[in-house]
Design a protein around this motif. Sequence first.
Motif, PDB file in Angstrom:
ATOM      1  N   ARG A  51      28.462  31.150  28.302  1.00  0.00           N
ATOM      2  CA  ARG A  51      27.264  31.629  27.568  1.00  0.00           C
ATOM      3  C   ARG A  51      27.187  30.858  26.250  1.00  0.00           C
ATOM      4  O   ARG A  51      28.104  30.965  25.427  1.00  0.00           O
ATOM      5  CB  ARG A  51      27.399  33.125  27.279  1.00  0.00           C
ATOM      6  CG  ARG A  51      27.509  33.977  28.533  1.00  0.00           C
ATOM      7  CD  ARG A  51      28.135  35.312  28.218  1.00  0.00           C
ATOM      8  NE  ARG A  51      29.466  35.141  27.628  1.00  0.00           N
ATOM      9  CZ  ARG A  51      30.202  36.132  27.129  1.00  0.00           C
ATOM     10  NH1 ARG A  51      29.749  37.357  27.130  1.00  0.00           N
ATOM     11  NH2 ARG A  51      31.393  35.887  26.601  1.00  0.00           N
ATOM     12  N   SER A 113      23.963  39.309  17.714  1.00  0.00           N
ATOM     13  CA  SER A 113      25.424  39.275  17.649  1.00  0.00           C
ATOM     14  C   SER A 113      25.944  38.005  18.333  1.00  0.00           C
ATOM     15  O   SER A 113      25.722  37.800  19.524  1.00  0.00           O
ATOM     16  CB  SER A 113      25.994  40.509  18.344  1.00  0.00           C
ATOM     17  OG  SER A 113      27.368  40.315  18.530  1.00  0.00           O
ATOM     18  N   ASN A 115      28.890  37.372  18.934  1.00  0.00           N
ATOM     19  CA  ASN A 115      30.097  37.644  19.719  1.00  0.00           C
ATOM     20  C   ASN A 115      29.845  37.692  21.219  1.00  0.00           C
ATOM     21  O   ASN A 115      30.776  37.696  22.002  1.00  0.00           O
ATOM     22  CB  ASN A 115      30.730  38.960  19.246  1.00  0.00           C
ATOM     23  CG  ASN A 115      31.188  38.825  17.806  1.00  0.00           C
ATOM     24  OD1 ASN A 115      31.652  37.758  17.410  1.00  0.00           O
ATOM     25  ND2 ASN A 115      31.021  39.874  17.026  1.00  0.00           N
ATOM     26  N   GLU A 116      28.549  37.754  21.603  1.00  0.00           N
ATOM     27  CA  GLU A 116      28.241  37.766  23.040  1.00  0.00           C
ATOM     28  C   GLU A 116      28.369  36.377  23.664  1.00  0.00           C
ATOM     29  O   GLU A 116      28.182  36.227  24.857  1.00  0.00           O
ATOM     30  CB  GLU A 116      26.787  38.220  23.249  1.00  0.00           C
ATOM     31  CG  GLU A 116      26.512  39.640  22.864  1.00  0.00           C
ATOM     32  CD  GLU A 116      25.019  39.878  22.686  1.00  0.00           C
ATOM     33  OE1 GLU A 116      24.214  39.128  23.276  1.00  0.00           O
ATOM     34  OE2 GLU A 116      24.686  40.793  21.920  1.00  0.00           O
ATOM     35  N   PHE A 117      28.614  35.376  22.838  1.00  0.00           N
ATOM     36  CA  PHE A 117      28.582  34.003  23.351  1.00  0.00           C
ATOM     37  C   PHE A 117      29.980  33.388  23.374  1.00  0.00           C
ATOM     38  O   PHE A 117      30.870  33.802  22.625  1.00  0.00           O
ATOM     39  CB  PHE A 117      27.633  33.148  22.495  1.00  0.00           C
ATOM     40  CG  PHE A 117      26.233  33.673  22.553  1.00  0.00           C
ATOM     41  CD1 PHE A 117      25.367  33.298  23.578  1.00  0.00           C
ATOM     42  CD2 PHE A 117      25.770  34.580  21.611  1.00  0.00           C
ATOM     43  CE1 PHE A 117      24.090  33.814  23.659  1.00  0.00           C
ATOM     44  CE2 PHE A 117      24.488  35.099  21.673  1.00  0.00           C
ATOM     45  CZ  PHE A 117      23.649  34.717  22.703  1.00  0.00           C
ATOM     46  N   ASP A 118      30.105  32.346  24.226  1.00  0.00           N
ATOM     47  CA  ASP A 118      31.384  31.639  24.288  1.00  0.00           C
ATOM     48  C   ASP A 118      31.417  30.480  23.295  1.00  0.00           C
ATOM     49  O   ASP A 118      32.448  30.183  22.703  1.00  0.00           O
ATOM     50  CB  ASP A 118      31.610  31.103  25.709  1.00  0.00           C
ATOM     51  CG  ASP A 118      31.659  32.227  26.721  1.00  0.00           C
ATOM     52  OD1 ASP A 118      32.440  33.170  26.502  1.00  0.00           O
ATOM     53  OD2 ASP A 118      30.893  32.181  27.692  1.00  0.00           O
TER      54      ASP A 118
END
Length: 510
Positions: A51, A113, A115-118
């Motif tokens: 992601r 946010s 933090n949802e991603f790589d």
Amino acid sequence: MNRDNVYTTATIRSGELAAAEACGLDAKQLMQRAAQACVQKLQQVCPAPARILVLCGPGNNGGDAWFVARYAQQAHYQATVVAAKPKSELAKQAAAAWSEADGRVIDLAETLSVNEFDWVVDGLLGNGVSREVSGHYQRWIETLNQSAIPVLSIDIPSGLDSDSGQPQGLAVRARDTVTMIAWKPGLLTGAAADYVGRLTLADLDVGRAFEQQQSRLGHILTDNVAERLLQVTRADSAVHPSKASQQNVHKGTYGHIVIIGGGPGMAGAAILAGQAALRSGAGKVSVLCHPDSRAIIAQTQPELMVESFAEGRHRLEQATVVALGPGLGFSPENSLAQDTWRQVISHCVERNVPLVLDADGLNWLAHADHRSMSLSAHTVLTPHPAEAGRLLGCSTAAIQNDRVRAIQQLIENFSSTIVLKGAGTLVGAPQQSLWFCRRGSSALATAGTGDVLTGIIATLLVGRTPVEAAAAAVWLHARAGEIAALDGERGTIASDLLPLIRQLRNAPNY
Ligand SMILES: NC(=O)C1=CN([C@@H]2O[C@H](COP(=O)(O)OP(=O)(O)OC[C@H]3O[C@@H](n4cnc5c(N)ncnc54)[C@H](O)[C@@H]3O)[C@@H](O)[C@H]2O)[C@@H](O)CC1
Ligand SMILES: [K+]
């Protein structure tokens, strides 16, 4: 293609299209190649279907990013775009390519946010950054820097000035930076090392055309070049015919280095410079110091020949190289230091003796009216940014805001080889392009490491041109710092470098 050349941002901005045209490409195709290079890097660091969050700014850096989103999607990544309104024509076309693929766009004004991603792809601002970062740009950069999500910056971390390497208020701290066409100084010096992460150059297959059309500012001091410089000695006159006469004069010796410094309470500076000279391979090292420092220097390192300046003046006659400054002392009432400084400078200028000026040697130079005195062409000045500021009559911040300009000014004012210390050390000399040293460690930012560098330069001046000696010494010192820091950056001290200097002199690829 020589992939080590460095060009100013102005040269890159004005020359990239002509280079592309010479290769039969238009600006949009160039941008697409830039995006492809970034997707290739993504594939190395985070394979699909990761992601990824792609941040697109208003200009062509944003244009690159819009195409990254499109190609990443084609390569089966889950791409989310957060974008400012595209302003440049190319960015508009790139944004259209994303819309045509039914890509969703979140406005830069919104919050999300991370933090949802790589991974995050940073295409907010490129080499067109023209003012301090503020507003949504500031908020996004702060968000990225506070999160642990790795960032791939396109061309340059957003907010970093691509000439000075200074953040414009704030800049992205990238894990990776893929820079386009050629190296820019702002990736290599100043605060760059804190921001750029791992660097990759993508020349977009127009690098050769670009190099043929443009003149470089400098080049990276690579390991290969440094190792070659370290091997060049006086015996190599066939390789370096320009040094033949100097080589013949001194043939068979490793040089007698005379270090002048070590005022009261500052014996340590002269000791470190002397030890570094010995460990760099000097045949003989003399220290001329204040009488109060003589015993302690001699006791600390018996291989050093130690005399007071008054007693040992004759040593100057024997010197292959002189290093003036470590712990010399600098205050208006210190007439012994000032007289010593003047006598040594006059001797070196009259006899054309290679000279390294450091620390108080530079402070006395700043104090003197340098326009009324000339240094010999065999002089190396090694200022850190504060000393450079004193020499140029400006603040340390002004030096750091434009280190390239600062070293060019120092070279011009003093007609000497200059080592501008600090992260991303620069080395330059009259009529030569600059060297950019990428090696080094923050472990080197401690007292005494400058004295060590002075000792290394002095030794390497035997049998090398000043700029070769300075470049080789800077690299050696930086590598020693890196290796010393492997045991922990905190607590590394200057004398930790000494055994490593010896190792590296014997095997530069140690
Ligand atoms: N021209 C070309 O052919 C190529 C350009 N490339 C890309 O294009 C970039 C340069 O593009 P640009 O010249 O459009 O410059 P940028 O994309 O860096 O940004 C310029 C835009 O940002 C705005 N801006 C500047 N400072 C700002 C700040 N502090 N806060 C908010 N907005 C700010 C400017 O007003 C302008 O709209 C390169 O870094 C590279 O990524 C690459 O695609 C390679 C090919
Ligand atoms: K960027």
